[in-house]
Design an enzyme around this catalytic site. Sequence first.
Site, PDB file in Angstrom:
ATOM      1  N   TYR A   1       0.830  -1.208   0.000  1.00 16.32           N
ATOM      2  CA  TYR A   1       0.000   0.000   0.000  1.00 16.32           C
ATOM      3  C   TYR A   1       0.869   1.265   0.000  1.00 16.32           C
ATOM      4  O   TYR A   1       0.465   2.292  -0.512  1.00 16.32           O
ATOM      5  CB  TYR A   1      -0.882   0.037   1.259  1.00 16.32           C
ATOM      6  CG  TYR A   1      -2.207  -0.667   1.125  1.00 16.32           C
ATOM      7  CD1 TYR A   1      -2.286  -1.986   0.697  1.00 16.32           C
ATOM      8  CD2 TYR A   1      -3.396  -0.015   1.441  1.00 16.32           C
ATOM      9  CE1 TYR A   1      -3.506  -2.630   0.596  1.00 16.32           C
ATOM     10  CE2 TYR A   1      -4.614  -0.654   1.340  1.00 16.32           C
ATOM     11  CZ  TYR A   1      -4.659  -1.960   0.916  1.00 16.32           C
ATOM     12  OH  TYR A   1      -5.863  -2.598   0.823  1.00 16.32           O
TER      13      TYR A   1
ATOM     14  N   LYS B   1       2.891 -15.425   2.123  1.00 19.65           N
ATOM     15  CA  LYS B   1       3.148 -16.131   0.858  1.00 19.65           C
ATOM     16  C   LYS B   1       4.663 -16.364   0.807  1.00 19.65           C
ATOM     17  O   LYS B   1       5.369 -15.896  -0.099  1.00 19.65           O
ATOM     18  CB  LYS B   1       2.630 -15.265  -0.308  1.00 19.65           C
ATOM     19  CG  LYS B   1       2.617 -15.949  -1.661  1.00 19.65           C
ATOM     20  CD  LYS B   1       1.519 -17.007  -1.805  1.00 19.65           C
ATOM     21  CE  LYS B   1       1.718 -17.776  -3.111  1.00 19.65           C
ATOM     22  NZ  LYS B   1       0.825 -18.938  -3.226  1.00 19.65           N
TER      23      LYS B   1
ATOM     24  N   ASP C   1      -3.146 -18.385   0.105  1.00 16.64           N
ATOM     25  CA  ASP C   1      -4.130 -19.052  -0.771  1.00 16.64           C
ATOM     26  C   ASP C   1      -4.838 -20.164   0.008  1.00 16.64           C
ATOM     27  O   ASP C   1      -6.064 -20.316  -0.050  1.00 16.64           O
ATOM     28  CB  ASP C   1      -3.492 -19.573  -2.069  1.00 16.64           C
ATOM     29  CG  ASP C   1      -2.124 -20.202  -1.879  1.00 16.64           C
ATOM     30  OD1 ASP C   1      -1.623 -20.250  -0.737  1.00 16.64           O
ATOM     31  OD2 ASP C   1      -1.543 -20.673  -2.888  1.00 16.64           O
TER      32      ASP C   1
ATOM     33  N   ASP D   1      -6.435  -7.011   4.162  1.00 13.85           N
ATOM     34  CA  ASP D   1      -7.570  -6.324   3.526  1.00 13.85           C
ATOM     35  C   ASP D   1      -8.496  -7.349   2.884  1.00 13.85           C
ATOM     36  O   ASP D   1      -9.712  -7.339   3.080  1.00 13.85           O
ATOM     37  CB  ASP D   1      -7.038  -5.342   2.467  1.00 13.85           C
ATOM     38  CG  ASP D   1      -8.176  -4.652   1.732  1.00 13.85           C
ATOM     39  OD1 ASP D   1      -9.113  -4.192   2.400  1.00 13.85           O
ATOM     40  OD2 ASP D   1      -8.135  -4.606   0.481  1.00 13.85           O
TER      41      ASP D   1
ATOM     42  N   ASP E   1     -12.479  -8.915   4.354  1.00 14.75           N
ATOM     43  CA  ASP E   1     -13.747  -8.901   3.601  1.00 14.75           C
ATOM     44  C   ASP E   1     -14.307 -10.313   3.521  1.00 14.75           C
ATOM     45  O   ASP E   1     -15.505 -10.544   3.639  1.00 14.75           O
ATOM     46  CB  ASP E   1     -13.539  -8.356   2.173  1.00 14.75           C
ATOM     47  CG  ASP E   1     -13.822  -6.865   2.083  1.00 14.75           C
ATOM     48  OD1 ASP E   1     -13.580  -6.166   3.090  1.00 14.75           O
ATOM     49  OD2 ASP E   1     -14.285  -6.393   1.022  1.00 14.75           O
TER      50      ASP E   1
END
Length: 372
Positions: free
Chosen positions: A142, A189, A221, A245, A249
């Site tokens: 970000y 990851k 994942d 983020d 959600d």
Amino acid sequence: MQLTIAILGGDGIGPEVVEQSIKCLRSVEETFGHSFTFKKAPLGADALKKTGTPLPKKTLEICKASDAILFGALGAPEFDQNPKTEVWPEQGLLKLRQELELFANIRPVKVFPSLVKQSPIPKATVQGTDLVIYRELSAGIYYGEKFRNEETNSATDICTYSEKEISRITHLAFKAAKGRRKKVTLVDKANVLETSRLWRRVVQTIAQSYPEVTLNCMFVDNAAVQMILAPKQFDVILTDNMFGDILSDQGSVIAGSIGLLPSASIGVENAMFEPIHGSFSEAKGKNIANPVASILSVAMLLEHFKMKEESDAVVAAVLKSFSKKIVTPDIMGSSKYGTDYVGDFIADNIMELDGSFNINDENIGLGKSTII
Ligand code: IPM
Ligand code: MG
């Protein structure tokens, strides 16, 4: 307690839901004898249109001078859909987080027993889920350098993390786990990304000073799948800015509606409280937005300032609204209750802590939240 709270309604449904939270804070003030001062300030698309910047200087000053910030949501389709957009409303929020050094975004995902059927995931899978995401909020992709090369028509976003940035949120996550089910899952990851490998090294080292907490590491994942298949296995999820983020959600699907999940963004000296949902511009002014995520953010705010009883009272009033089915249409399609009404109901009920009152259901049906 005296608190000055900056109120940043933002865009879309933001101001409407925050309005309900103010009602709840007024109720807490009256019931428990506190004194809250609210300072409203613009942020996001609205601010950008009026002042040319999504984070006006005055807003930043008000936030810095406040004890806490209550934020609604931001973003507007006219910016998202315009390929010529150069300044985005979201940049206001990112700058605010950076200026206040809000490095830890805490996003609890709980399944409320009375809403368990809301989730599209089978009841047996989601029932009893109680996890919290610790999302790093001040660094990573970000905030890394960004380039666009018009000649080659290519673009770059750099993802950088330092040991300091990883370790400060890691300590918070482990401390939280100590008071919960004592399990931290680092989501990364590390099979591909160098930043993730640094996260693993730093987190594994810090884990040694919390022997009572178990650490396990999971690739993002796989974590996305596990959260849907077996969400109860998670206690504290620790992760970077981008993964956090996305996964938060996804967490809202477990809970049944994105209109239910609150969050706290904690910094060294400041703290901001906001729903995890976006500005949902299509619903603006229609009185259909769910105010619960914002109201539960108020509960997090109160808890942050050690007002545990007050925070519990807010949560209890929210639970009462669920059990009485005083909910917005995202929770129950046939519901005739709007944002305002649900907000009034919850605020009224904060004042009634002992549960020894009865709701006059007839009046509720008529649209009057009379408590008898
Ligand atoms: C969130 C939002 C923000 C983010 C946007 C509005 C910049 O999606 O708080 O989750 O990506 O952090
Ligand atoms: Mg988000």
